[in-house]
Scaffold this motif. Sequence first.
Motif, PDB file in Angstrom:
ATOM      1  N   PHE A  38       0.846  -1.187   0.000  1.00 53.31           N
ATOM      2  CA  PHE A  38       0.000   0.000   0.000  1.00 53.31           C
ATOM      3  C   PHE A  38       0.885   1.242   0.000  1.00 53.31           C
ATOM      4  N   ARG A  39       0.448   2.252  -0.732  1.00 51.08           N
ATOM      5  CA  ARG A  39       1.184   3.516  -0.786  1.00 51.08           C
ATOM      6  C   ARG A  39       0.255   4.688  -0.469  1.00 51.08           C
ATOM      7  N   ARG A  40       0.848   5.700   0.176  1.00 49.13           N
ATOM      8  CA  ARG A  40       0.202   7.005   0.289  1.00 49.13           C
ATOM      9  C   ARG A  40       1.318   8.033   0.253  1.00 49.13           C
ATOM     10  N   ASP A  41       1.337   8.826  -0.838  1.00 53.31           N
ATOM     11  CA  ASP A  41       2.449   9.744  -1.079  1.00 53.31           C
ATOM     12  C   ASP A  41       3.743   8.923  -1.149  1.00 53.31           C
ATOM     13  N   SER A  42       4.735   9.254  -0.340  1.00 50.72           N
ATOM     14  CA  SER A  42       6.001   8.510  -0.362  1.00 50.72           C
ATOM     15  C   SER A  42       6.048   7.421   0.702  1.00 50.72           C
ATOM     16  N   ASN A  43       4.961   7.221   1.422  1.00 52.32           N
ATOM     17  CA  ASN A  43       4.926   6.235   2.504  1.00 52.32           C
ATOM     18  C   ASN A  43       4.476   4.875   1.975  1.00 52.32           C
ATOM     19  N   ILE A  44       5.002   3.821   2.583  1.00 52.12           N
ATOM     20  CA  ILE A  44       4.716   2.454   2.152  1.00 52.12           C
ATOM     21  C   ILE A  44       4.388   1.590   3.365  1.00 52.12           C
ATOM     22  N   VAL A  45       3.381   0.739   3.225  1.00 47.64           N
ATOM     23  CA  VAL A  45       3.080  -0.300   4.210  1.00 47.64           C
ATOM     24  C   VAL A  45       2.794  -1.578   3.432  1.00 47.64           C
ATOM     25  N   ILE A  46       3.382  -2.691   3.842  1.00 49.93           N
ATOM     26  CA  ILE A  46       3.159  -3.978   3.191  1.00 49.93           C
ATOM     27  C   ILE A  46       2.364  -4.877   4.131  1.00 49.93           C
ATOM     28  N   VAL A  47       1.232  -5.356   3.643  1.00 53.89           N
ATOM     29  CA  VAL A  47       0.336  -6.202   4.437  1.00 53.89           C
ATOM     30  C   VAL A  47       0.655  -7.671   4.150  1.00 53.89           C
ATOM     31  N   ILE A  48       0.830  -8.446   5.215  1.00 48.92           N
ATOM     32  CA  ILE A  48       1.217  -9.855   5.091  1.00 48.92           C
ATOM     33  C   ILE A  48       0.319 -10.715   5.984  1.00 48.92           C
ATOM     34  N   HIS A  49       0.598 -12.004   6.012  1.00 51.06           N
ATOM     35  CA  HIS A  49      -0.133 -12.956   6.867  1.00 51.06           C
ATOM     36  C   HIS A  49      -1.637 -12.861   6.650  1.00 51.06           C
ATOM     37  N   GLU A  50      -2.034 -12.828   5.367  1.00 54.46           N
ATOM     38  CA  GLU A  50      -3.450 -12.792   4.990  1.00 54.46           C
ATOM     39  C   GLU A  50      -4.181 -11.633   5.652  1.00 54.46           C
ATOM     40  N   GLY A  51      -3.484 -10.503   5.741  1.00 55.22           N
ATOM     41  CA  GLY A  51      -4.099  -9.287   6.263  1.00 55.22           C
ATOM     42  C   GLY A  51      -3.954  -9.085   7.750  1.00 55.22           C
ATOM     43  N   ARG A  52      -3.347 -10.046   8.454  1.00 54.29           N
ATOM     44  CA  ARG A  52      -3.255  -9.943   9.919  1.00 54.29           C
ATOM     45  C   ARG A  52      -1.964  -9.274  10.382  1.00 54.29           C
ATOM     46  N   GLY A  53      -1.020  -9.088   9.490  1.00 57.84           N
ATOM     47  CA  GLY A  53       0.241  -8.451   9.874  1.00 57.84           C
ATOM     48  C   GLY A  53       0.648  -7.412   8.850  1.00 57.84           C
ATOM     49  N   TRP A  54       1.633  -6.599   9.209  1.00 60.89           N
ATOM     50  CA  TRP A  54       2.111  -5.544   8.315  1.00 60.89           C
ATOM     51  C   TRP A  54       3.533  -5.182   8.703  1.00 60.89           C
ATOM     52  N   PHE A  55       4.232  -4.511   7.769  1.00 65.19           N
ATOM     53  CA  PHE A  55       5.519  -3.916   8.106  1.00 65.19           C
ATOM     54  C   PHE A  55       5.792  -2.751   7.165  1.00 65.19           C
ATOM     55  N   ASP A  56       6.628  -1.852   7.615  1.00 63.69           N
ATOM     56  CA  ASP A  56       7.081  -0.711   6.823  1.00 63.69           C
ATOM     57  C   ASP A  56       8.482  -1.037   6.333  1.00 63.69           C
ATOM     58  N   PRO A  57       8.679  -1.233   5.012  1.00 60.23           N
ATOM     59  CA  PRO A  57       9.999  -1.621   4.514  1.00 60.23           C
ATOM     60  C   PRO A  57      11.055  -0.535   4.669  1.00 60.23           C
ATOM     61  N   LEU A  58      10.624   0.678   5.008  1.00 55.65           N
ATOM     62  CA  LEU A  58      11.565   1.784   5.131  1.00 55.65           C
ATOM     63  C   LEU A  58      11.891   2.105   6.589  1.00 55.65           C
ATOM     64  N   SER A  59      11.384   1.296   7.515  1.00 46.75           N
ATOM     65  CA  SER A  59      11.666   1.504   8.936  1.00 46.75           C
ATOM     66  C   SER A  59      11.494   0.174   9.656  1.00 46.75           C
ATOM     67  N   PRO A  60      11.805   0.097  10.951  1.00 44.62           N
ATOM     68  CA  PRO A  60      11.612  -1.162  11.690  1.00 44.62           C
ATOM     69  C   PRO A  60      10.158  -1.416  12.080  1.00 44.62           C
ATOM     70  N   ALA A  61       9.229  -0.502  11.775  1.00 47.49           N
ATOM     71  CA  ALA A  61       7.844  -0.600  12.223  1.00 47.49           C
ATOM     72  C   ALA A  61       7.145  -1.822  11.633  1.00 47.49           C
ATOM     73  N   LYS A  62       6.405  -2.551  12.478  1.00 41.80           N
ATOM     74  CA  LYS A  62       5.649  -3.728  12.055  1.00 41.80           C
ATOM     75  C   LYS A  62       4.700  -4.124  13.170  1.00 41.80           C
ATOM     76  N   GLY A  63       3.799  -5.099  12.893  1.00 45.11           N
ATOM     77  CA  GLY A  63       2.924  -5.583  13.960  1.00 45.11           C
ATOM     78  C   GLY A  63       1.571  -6.023  13.450  1.00 45.11           C
ATOM     79  N   ASP A  64       0.535  -5.842  14.331  1.00 45.92           N
ATOM     80  CA  ASP A  64      -0.826  -6.250  13.992  1.00 45.92           C
ATOM     81  C   ASP A  64      -1.666  -5.021  13.668  1.00 45.92           C
ATOM     82  N   VAL A  65      -2.970  -5.209  13.575  1.00 52.49           N
ATOM     83  CA  VAL A  65      -3.844  -4.108  13.164  1.00 52.49           C
ATOM     84  C   VAL A  65      -3.856  -2.972  14.190  1.00 52.49           C
ATOM     85  N   PHE A  66      -3.650  -3.284  15.473  1.00 56.79           N
ATOM     86  CA  PHE A  66      -3.651  -2.231  16.494  1.00 56.79           C
ATOM     87  C   PHE A  66      -2.380  -1.385  16.429  1.00 56.79           C
ATOM     88  N   SER A  67      -1.246  -2.044  16.217  1.00 55.97           N
ATOM     89  CA  SER A  67      -0.009  -1.268  16.062  1.00 55.97           C
ATOM     90  C   SER A  67      -0.037  -0.466  14.768  1.00 55.97           C
TER      91      SER A  67
END
Length: 294
Positions: A38-67
């Motif tokens: 997913f993109r918004r402007d220059s920001n990126i988030v990649i959704v994994i684990h069938e939608g239950r997890g995510w991570f930001d490839p440009l930073s250490p940020a990752k987790g579940d839907v609450f994070s």
Amino acid sequence: MNKRAIEELREKVGCAALLEKDGWKVDLKESTRRAIKFRRDSNIVIVIHEGRGWFDPLSPAKGDVFSLAQHLGAEGFADACGRVADVVGFVPAAPAWERPARPKALASIVERWGYRVGPRPGSPAWRYLTGERGLPANIVKQAVASDRLREGPHGSMWAAHSDSAGVLTGWEERGPGWRGFATDGGKELFRFGSEESERICITEAAIDAMSLAAIEILRPDTLYVSTGGGWSPATDDAIRGLAKRANVWLVAATDNNRQGEVYADRIRAIAADSGARYARLRPCAGDWNEDLSA
């Protein structure tokens, strides 16, 4: 909110729904069925684990839907729970490239690879690589001779990923209108060139690795590798393993963009940890295949 209510929310709301509701868009070209970018402007988030997890490839940020809700601006866990609750019942649009689930179990990675033949002059994958992607025929021939390529469906090509022992772990899938990775396969490294080389050029796609090899006229002292558009723990371990070789020279030949710089920084850190030489090699355009085409 009690633990049971939190778990129910986690089951009802996927990360994709939260992102789409917040105005983010799917990057079809850079997504696979198991990793939706997913993109918004220059920001990126990649959704994994069938939608239950995510991570930001440009930073250490990752987790579940609450994070993710906090990553998007929620102030604390309570506010995150409220934002997630607001999305209950919202169904995100299915990506256009999503294929229906297969009705039967897949054969093993090795078996599925073995069912496919290597590209040959005039075949669909050959035409895609030498025509649409502009790779020289001699580079494709050498990749086929090294058992690095297979014919995929609908004119696509498969590019093998393997571990340090040469065991197949999966393959990159690229073709007209299609980008993916082997279902149930594992990203490690696509490897093209002499395995004993001291100079290791690390790219983000197998086609970029072969494109750089073509530009450099396949230097005999170089192993051209690809991370397959991601950075898995196995990929990190594989690069660290290469960095431990005597007199090794890690060359960050990643894309000329923000993500490429993030990956280059990771390669620089691995070289520093291992005492290996390091260099940054940027394409003039966005990636090496664009440079080759130009």
